[in-house]
Design a protein around this motif. Structure first.
Motif, PDB file in Angstrom:
ATOM      1  N   GLU A   1       0.844  -1.194   0.000  1.00 60.46           N
ATOM      2  CA  GLU A   1       0.000   0.000   0.000  1.00 60.46           C
ATOM      3  C   GLU A   1       0.882   1.248   0.000  1.00 60.46           C
ATOM      4  O   GLU A   1       1.401   1.641   1.044  1.00 60.46           O
ATOM      5  CB  GLU A   1      -0.922   0.003   1.227  1.00 60.46           C
ATOM      6  N   PRO A   2       1.070   1.889  -1.143  1.00 58.43           N
ATOM      7  CA  PRO A   2       1.936   3.075  -1.188  1.00 58.43           C
ATOM      8  C   PRO A   2       1.494   4.183  -0.244  1.00 58.43           C
ATOM      9  O   PRO A   2       2.326   4.973   0.215  1.00 58.43           O
ATOM     10  CB  PRO A   2       1.835   3.519  -2.654  1.00 58.43           C
ATOM     11  N   GLU A   3       0.201   4.243   0.066  1.00 51.89           N
ATOM     12  CA  GLU A   3      -0.260   5.273   0.994  1.00 51.89           C
ATOM     13  C   GLU A   3       0.374   5.105   2.368  1.00 51.89           C
ATOM     14  O   GLU A   3       0.467   6.068   3.144  1.00 51.89           O
ATOM     15  CB  GLU A   3      -1.791   5.211   1.129  1.00 51.89           C
ATOM     16  N   ALA A   4       0.820   3.891   2.680  1.00 52.48           N
ATOM     17  CA  ALA A   4       1.427   3.623   3.981  1.00 52.48           C
ATOM     18  C   ALA A   4       2.944   3.818   3.977  1.00 52.48           C
ATOM     19  O   ALA A   4       3.570   3.724   5.028  1.00 52.48           O
ATOM     20  CB  ALA A   4       1.089   2.198   4.431  1.00 52.48           C
ATOM     21  N   TRP A   5       3.527   4.034   2.794  1.00 56.71           N
ATOM     22  CA  TRP A   5       4.974   4.272   2.755  1.00 56.71           C
ATOM     23  C   TRP A   5       5.250   5.628   3.401  1.00 56.71           C
ATOM     24  O   TRP A   5       4.694   6.660   2.992  1.00 56.71           O
ATOM     25  CB  TRP A   5       5.489   4.282   1.329  1.00 56.71           C
ATOM     26  N   ARG A   6       6.101   5.635   4.372  1.00 59.76           N
ATOM     27  CA  ARG A   6       6.401   6.865   5.118  1.00 59.76           C
ATOM     28  C   ARG A   6       7.897   7.109   5.039  1.00 59.76           C
ATOM     29  O   ARG A   6       8.691   6.291   5.503  1.00 59.76           O
ATOM     30  CB  ARG A   6       5.933   6.716   6.562  1.00 59.76           C
ATOM     31  N   TYR A   7       8.267   8.242   4.463  1.00 58.54           N
ATOM     32  CA  TYR A   7       9.683   8.536   4.279  1.00 58.54           C
ATOM     33  C   TYR A   7      10.443   8.498   5.600  1.00 58.54           C
ATOM     34  O   TYR A   7      11.530   7.934   5.688  1.00 58.54           O
ATOM     35  CB  TYR A   7       9.832   9.904   3.613  1.00 58.54           C
ATOM     36  N   GLY A   8       9.853   9.094   6.646  1.00 56.55           N
ATOM     37  CA  GLY A   8      10.561   9.144   7.922  1.00 56.55           C
ATOM     38  C   GLY A   8      10.850   7.783   8.498  1.00 56.55           C
ATOM     39  O   GLY A   8      11.865   7.594   9.173  1.00 56.55           O
ATOM     40  N   LYS A   9       9.972   6.819   8.244  1.00 57.79           N
ATOM     41  CA  LYS A   9      10.203   5.474   8.769  1.00 57.79           C
ATOM     42  C   LYS A   9      11.378   4.811   8.063  1.00 57.79           C
ATOM     43  O   LYS A   9      12.222   4.161   8.698  1.00 57.79           O
ATOM     44  CB  LYS A   9       8.941   4.628   8.597  1.00 57.79           C
ATOM     45  N   ALA A  10      11.436   4.957   6.743  1.00 63.06           N
ATOM     46  CA  ALA A  10      12.551   4.377   5.991  1.00 63.06           C
ATOM     47  C   ALA A  10      13.836   5.165   6.188  1.00 63.06           C
ATOM     48  O   ALA A  10      14.929   4.604   6.230  1.00 63.06           O
ATOM     49  CB  ALA A  10      12.199   4.325   4.507  1.00 63.06           C
ATOM     50  N   HIS A  11      13.692   6.476   6.324  1.00 61.36           N
ATOM     51  CA  HIS A  11      14.828   7.385   6.394  1.00 61.36           C
ATOM     52  C   HIS A  11      15.091   7.793   7.850  1.00 61.36           C
ATOM     53  O   HIS A  11      15.395   8.938   8.153  1.00 61.36           O
ATOM     54  CB  HIS A  11      14.526   8.626   5.528  1.00 61.36           C
ATOM     55  N   TYR A  12      14.968   6.823   8.747  1.00 61.44           N
ATOM     56  CA  TYR A  12      15.191   7.115  10.159  1.00 61.44           C
ATOM     57  C   TYR A  12      16.654   7.492  10.394  1.00 61.44           C
ATOM     58  O   TYR A  12      17.557   7.005   9.715  1.00 61.44           O
ATOM     59  CB  TYR A  12      14.801   5.916  11.018  1.00 61.44           C
ATOM     60  N   ALA A  13      16.872   8.391  11.344  1.00 58.82           N
ATOM     61  CA  ALA A  13      18.238   8.747  11.724  1.00 58.82           C
ATOM     62  C   ALA A  13      18.820   7.595  12.526  1.00 58.82           C
ATOM     63  O   ALA A  13      18.310   7.244  13.588  1.00 58.82           O
ATOM     64  CB  ALA A  13      18.233  10.033  12.545  1.00 58.82           C
ATOM     65  N   LYS A  14      19.891   7.021  12.014  1.00 58.39           N
ATOM     66  CA  LYS A  14      20.459   5.795  12.575  1.00 58.39           C
ATOM     67  C   LYS A  14      21.686   6.127  13.415  1.00 58.39           C
ATOM     68  O   LYS A  14      22.815   6.112  12.943  1.00 58.39           O
ATOM     69  CB  LYS A  14      20.826   4.829  11.443  1.00 58.39           C
ATOM     70  N   GLY A  15      21.436   6.441  14.680  1.00 62.58           N
ATOM     71  CA  GLY A  15      22.538   6.689  15.607  1.00 62.58           C
ATOM     72  C   GLY A  15      23.070   5.371  16.119  1.00 62.58           C
ATOM     73  O   GLY A  15      22.533   4.797  17.074  1.00 62.58           O
ATOM     74  N   ALA A  16      24.104   4.864  15.480  1.00 60.16           N
ATOM     75  CA  ALA A  16      24.590   3.508  15.748  1.00 60.16           C
ATOM     76  C   ALA A  16      25.605   3.503  16.879  1.00 60.16           C
ATOM     77  O   ALA A  16      26.551   4.292  16.900  1.00 60.16           O
ATOM     78  CB  ALA A  16      25.201   2.904  14.492  1.00 60.16           C
ATOM     79  N   HIS A  17      25.403   2.589  17.808  1.00 58.68           N
ATOM     80  CA  HIS A  17      26.346   2.390  18.914  1.00 58.68           C
ATOM     81  C   HIS A  17      27.464   1.472  18.466  1.00 58.68           C
ATOM     82  O   HIS A  17      27.266   0.559  17.656  1.00 58.68           O
ATOM     83  CB  HIS A  17      25.603   1.772  20.097  1.00 58.68           C
ATOM     84  N   ARG A  18      28.668   1.737  18.959  1.00 59.25           N
ATOM     85  CA  ARG A  18      29.795   0.843  18.700  1.00 59.25           C
ATOM     86  C   ARG A  18      30.150   0.124  19.992  1.00 59.25           C
ATOM     87  O   ARG A  18      30.472   0.770  20.984  1.00 59.25           O
ATOM     88  CB  ARG A  18      31.010   1.621  18.193  1.00 59.25           C
ATOM     89  N   PRO A  19      30.088  -1.236  19.969  1.00 59.78           N
ATOM     90  CA  PRO A  19      29.791  -2.123  18.839  1.00 59.78           C
ATOM     91  C   PRO A  19      28.374  -2.687  18.848  1.00 59.78           C
ATOM     92  O   PRO A  19      28.010  -3.427  17.957  1.00 59.78           O
ATOM     93  CB  PRO A  19      30.778  -3.260  19.075  1.00 59.78           C
ATOM     94  N   PHE A  20      27.572  -2.339  19.857  1.00 60.85           N
ATOM     95  CA  PHE A  20      26.337  -3.090  20.060  1.00 60.85           C
ATOM     96  C   PHE A  20      25.244  -2.746  19.051  1.00 60.85           C
ATOM     97  O   PHE A  20      24.217  -3.415  19.007  1.00 60.85           O
ATOM     98  CB  PHE A  20      25.843  -2.911  21.490  1.00 60.85           C
TER      99      PHE A  20
END
Length: 820
Positions: free
Chosen positions: A695-714
């Protein structure tokens, strides 16, 4: 049998509660690794009392008589809140990550150990002045005081990561601080990738015009034609063919590639003649790799006695260092962007066929410098390798950037890089910040700043505005037609650096007539500037957008108008590509549902808003267009080249390319770009359907393009990621001012934002106490803290906090340090 069953039941009833209680006790013990809100500690070597008052946002207000004691207080606060982050930074700089993380980081360690970053930091201690050494030693004193403190009953001395991994920290030293500063140069390194790509494109048989299609210069630049690399470097005349596969040893260096060149930034300063307050406004948002915790740590530092009056610095500090690197003083405010100067050159060194320990110089054969290095590996067997270097610099690992395939037999690639200097005085500029009261003093005082070169805007409370590009710039021979664009023959003296440009000759501007200075990683000098900086500038979309928004304003500027500019998510690149790509769809056979999606793109306003679906479809469409047009032509080089490249696609879709990149190799017909763009549109929809539903109406840019603050190493451990990563929906994109850069080559997560505004600051020189600040996560690096991620939503909404320098602080807690 029943007796056995009853016995098992009793055992379970006893063991399970014991295990649960033990796990709970362990969690409680580790959770108490957080610093108490209040406390006192004696520290040997302090010159006087230090007060650390944390406000309700967890920001420390540190007051002491001297810079050295303020540095001790900041070291103490950093160790309380960010000790693990500091550990990773210094171990990375020393090439020792595998001691903590095992096999996964061996390639990264080999690369970093090869560079000799920590050795250069140790050597640079000799060129520190007395004031800087006092701050470095004071900072180490504060860090070590926290690490060696007496702990309360039933609490861990160290943060959870140390406990889980069984790591014991070594004492902090001034050299570790200089190493942490040099690691910023690693994250902002430019050019080596472009040099390797131009060499690789030449080796697979592309012409210079075709290479310009892939790595276009700015319209304002007119570089000389490239020399023939085959003749210059003695390359095999036959192009590399299918014998070169995509599965290669370079995956060992994926970790270091993720570190390199992850930065971009925006900054501007507006004259008081154009503001509501009548005094200048400074704004800055450096775009760096997202991580948990944030790369920055906000702090307010106050030196009460050393200058005869209180001197303050407020803004983001870099854990591991005693400096506020961005922000404000009593009378000035400033902001950085990466200049992206070409401060790296790759040299091809010819090895003596009769003696592999020698290489060719302009005056004959000379011995390699050599040192055996041992990489200790957690849970594994030690690995040794021989690190070599030439008169230019370290010999790069053979598999790095495919150099072992691209270069002739009996040659190696060596890297000359400003960041590896053994006389690096960059830290001295941080010490001098307390002395700077005016734009002129700031411009003069930043002379010691060597690496990484930064484009700095600054204003003072008298109303002056200015700019200086501070850093060490290599000078190249006029006969050097490569000009840093591709590897050079190390045996030819024409390509040697001719020293460095004098600081007085670097780009500088004060009080321009139009009342605006803005930089965004693209070209900062005019055609008459005599010193070569680079030909590999960032695409100018963000620079042009800043100037359009600020110069087009219908009202005098305020902090709020600058906030709106920082929050801007309009994509000029996608706005320009959209009609070009839609035109290629006109004759395509699309289902009604897919034609409706194309109509939605046509009506889209170019805003990369997180609550919309069109930005996601547009980004996916760009991604698949680039894959379908270029991957078959570039082969094993495609992944290294693949990122969002607006100007490349404009050139392709305007039929201005030197070849038909849309033709698919291995087919009987010649495909055109209409077919490729239509195919990419369908592939993008299929991709998003598989990832996010039908359902393209449910595609949400913010969900796919989330800011990924990655911890090292976990952040790499599925069971722990949700606890340690800091992730929040975000807007923006690769070409917007509120930037959200993605790793399009990462098939697993190509739309996540991995590089974005790591900090935002806005300053009105009429009232610096109303300046605003924010970074991406929270002040604490301890996952059990309430300040671990409390900034994330504020940051995502492009809001901020205040850090006033005067008046009473609403305290969350107070620590008092005294001489011991």
């Amino acid at each position: 049998m029943m007796r056995i069953v009853k016995g098992l039941i009793k055992l379970i009833l006893i063991v399970v509660p014991v295990v649960v209680m033990a796990a709970g006790a362990g969690m409680l013990w580790v959770s108490r690794s957080q610093a108490p809100l209040d406390g006192a500690q004696q520290i040997a070597g302090l010159g006087g009392d230090v007060t650390i008052t944390r406000d309700r946002n967890g920001v420390p207000h540190i007051v002491a008589a001297t810079r050295a004691d303020v540095a001790a207080g900041l070291g103490f606060a950093h160790a309380q809140d960010r000790l693990w982050q500091m550990e990773v930074s210094r171990m990375a700089g020393q090439g020792r990550l595998s001691e903590m993380f095992g096999d996964a980081t061996v390639g990264t360690d080999v690369w970093l150990r090869t560079m000799g970053i920590h050795e250069a930091a140790v050597a640079s201690l000799a060129v520190m002045d007395a004031d800087t050494m006092a701050m470095l030693e004071g900072y180490a004193r504060g860090v070590n005081a926290w690490m060696t403190r007496e702990t309360p009953v039933f609490s861990s001395r160290l943060p959870p990561e140390y406990v889980i991994l069984g790591v014991t920290p070594e004492p902090w030293t001034p050299a570790h601080t200089l190493t942490a500063i040099k690691m910023m140069s690693v994250s902002l390194a430019e050019n080596i990738g472009d040099e390797a790509l131009r060499l690789g494109f030449h080796r697979i048989g592309l012409s210079e015009a075709e290479i310009r299609d892939l790595l276009p210069y700015l319209d304002a630049d007119t570089p000389p034609p490239m020399p023939d690399l085959t003749a210059l470097l003695g390359l095999d005349a036959a192009p590399l063919g299918k014998a070169v596969t995509t599965a290669d040893a370079t995956s060992a260096f994926a970790g270091i590639d993720a570190m390199l060149s992850t930065g971009a930034s925006n900054n501007w300063v507006i004259s008081g003649e154009r503001t509501q307050s009548g005094l200048p406004i400074v704004a800055n948002d450096p775009h760096l790799g997202l991580m948990a915790p944030s790369i920055w740590y906000l702090a307010h530092l106050e030196v009460t006695d050393e200058f005869g009056e209180p001197r303050r610095l407020i803004g983001p500090s870099l854990p591991g260092t005693p400096y506020v690197l961005l922000g404000r003083g009593n009378d000035i405010a400033w902001g950085f962007t990466n200049t992206a100067t070409d401060a790296q050159d790759v040299f091809v060194e010819r090895v003596n066929p009769d003696d592999p320990d020698q290489y060719l110089t302009p005056t004959g054969w000379a011995p390699f410098g050599q040192k055996e290095e041992t990489i200790r590996i957690r849970g594994g067997t030690e690995q040794t390798f021989t690190r070599r270097w030439t008169r230019h610099g370290p010999v790069l690992p053979a598999g790095y950037k495919h150099f072992d395939r691209l270069l002739p037999a009996n040659t190696v690639a060596a890297l000359q890089w400003v960041a590896l200097a053994h006389d690096d005085t960059t830290a001295i500029a941080g010490t001098r910040l307390y002395d700077m009261r005016t734009v002129a003093e700031f411009q003069a005082g930043f002379e010691p700043f060597l690496t990484p070169m930064q484009s700095v805007v600054v204003a003072d409370t008298s109303g002056a505005i200015g700019f200086v590009a501070a850093g060490r710039v290599p000078r190249r021979d006029p006969a050097n037609r490569l000009m840093g664009r591709a590897p050079a023959p190390g045996w030819n003296a024409i390509y040697d650096w001719r020293g460095f440009a004098p600081y007085r000759d670097l780009p500088r501007e004060t009080n321009p007539e139009d009342g605006l200075i803005a930089t965004a990683n693209t070209k900062i000098v005019g055609p008459d500037y005599p010193i070569h900086l680079t030909f590999d500038w960032e695409e100018p979309y963000r620079q042009n957008r800043i100037e359009t928004l600020i110069n087009g304003a219908q009202e005098p500027h305020s902090m709020e108008t600058s906030r709106r500019v920082q929050a801007d998510v309009h994509s000029p690149a996608f706005a320009g590509l959209k009609p070009r790509m839609l035109a290629r769809l006109e004759g395509a056979e699309l289902s009604d549902d897919r034609r409706k999606l194309a109509d939605g793109i046509a009506a889209w306003d170019g805003q990369m808003a997180r609550d919309r679906s069109e930005p996601l479809l547009m980004l996916a469409w760009m991604r698949h267009t680039m894959i379908m047009a270029f991957e078959d032509d570039l082969g094993f080089l495609f992944k290294d080249w693949f990122k969002a490249r607006g100007k490349v696609l404009e050139r392709l879709l305007d039929d201005q390319s030197a070849r038909n990149w849309c033709d698919i190799k291995g087919t009987d017909t010649e495909e055109n770009c209409d077919e490729i763009v239509a195919g990419a549109f369908n592939a993008a929809i299929d991709d998003l359907t598989a990832r996010y539903g039908a359902e393209p109406e449910a595609w949400r840019y913010g969900k796919a393009h989330y800011a990924k603050g990655a911890h090292r190493p976990f952040g790499e451990v599925d069971a722990l990621r949700r606890f340690f990563n800091v992730e929040v929906e975000s807007g923006g994109g690769p070409f917007t001012l509120d930037r959200g850069y993605t790793q399009l080559h990462d098939d697993a997560d190509p739309y996540a934002s991995t590089n974005a505004s790591s900090y935002r600051g806005i300053f009105d020189m009429a009232d610096l106490d109303q300046a605003t600040y924010i970074h991406t996560t929270g002040q604490s690096g301890n996952v059990f803290s309430g300040h671990y991620n409390d900034f994330a939503a504020v940051w995502a909404d492009v809001n901020s906090i205040l850090i006033p320098s005067t008046g009473a602080v609403d305290p969350e807690g107070v620590w008092r340090l005294t001489p011991g």
